[in-house]
Design a protein around this motif. Structure first.
Motif, short mmCIF file in Angstrom:
data_model
loop_
_atom_site.label_atom_id
_atom_site.label_comp_id
_atom_site.label_asym_id
_atom_site.label_seq_id
_atom_site.Cartn_x
_atom_site.Cartn_y
_atom_site.Cartn_z
N TYR A 146 -10.76 36.14 -12.94
CA TYR A 146 -10.31 37.31 -12.20
C TYR A 146 -11.05 38.60 -12.54
O TYR A 146 -10.97 39.56 -11.79
CB TYR A 146 -8.81 37.53 -12.45
N LEU A 150 -14.54 40.59 -13.39
CA LEU A 150 -16.00 40.57 -13.35
C LEU A 150 -16.57 41.17 -14.62
O LEU A 150 -15.96 42.08 -15.18
CB LEU A 150 -16.50 41.35 -12.14
N ARG A 196 -14.22 32.65 -9.49
CA ARG A 196 -14.65 34.03 -9.69
C ARG A 196 -13.84 34.92 -8.77
O ARG A 196 -13.68 34.62 -7.59
CB ARG A 196 -16.14 34.14 -9.37
N ARG A 197 -13.31 36.00 -9.31
CA ARG A 197 -12.52 36.96 -8.53
C ARG A 197 -11.34 36.28 -7.83
O ARG A 197 -10.99 36.61 -6.71
CB ARG A 197 -13.38 37.71 -7.53
#
Length: 119
Positions: A19, A21, A76-77
């Motif tokens: 979550y 970066l 990712r994210r």
């Protein structure tokens, strides 16, 4: 340092990595055992290209697993996308994002992969 990161840093960063970066999690399957693994990495995006610095060099087991399978996933994210078309390149190649080039300065190597967008 690699052992410390695996034992301590990855355990602490693991829950946040998908979550926050520039962290991400590479999901891959063991080429010998078939076991599914998750590895915390730093990843930078440029369009549909993902660049992952290789601070321990290209001999890591997770990288060997990805290359052997020809595919993997990247969390990712908060999203999961497939990754494929792996290439280990010099960090100074033009298509390597700046963050990955800086992150790859220890070994000079960066993994480039094609991000497969889902739905």
């Amino acid at each position: 340092m690699a052992r410390f990161n695996k034992a301590v840093t990855n355990k602490l960063a693991g829950p946040l990595a998908p979550y926050v970066l520039p962290w991400a999690v590479v999901e891959h399957r063991g080429r010998k055992t078939g076991t599914e693994y998750s590895t915390v990495v730093v990843a930078f995006r440029r369009g549909d290209l993902i660049a992952i610095p290789l601070p321990y060099g290209p001999q890591t087991q997770w990288l060997h697993n990805l290359i052997a399978a020809g595919k993997g996933s990247l969390r990712r994210r908060g999203r999961v996308n497939g990754i494929s078309d792996f290439r280990v390149v010099d960090r100074r190649e033009a298509q390597v994002p700046l963050g990955a080039a800086v992150g790859g300065r220890l070994t000079g190597r960066v993994l480039l992969a094609q991000l497969e967008r889902r739905g």
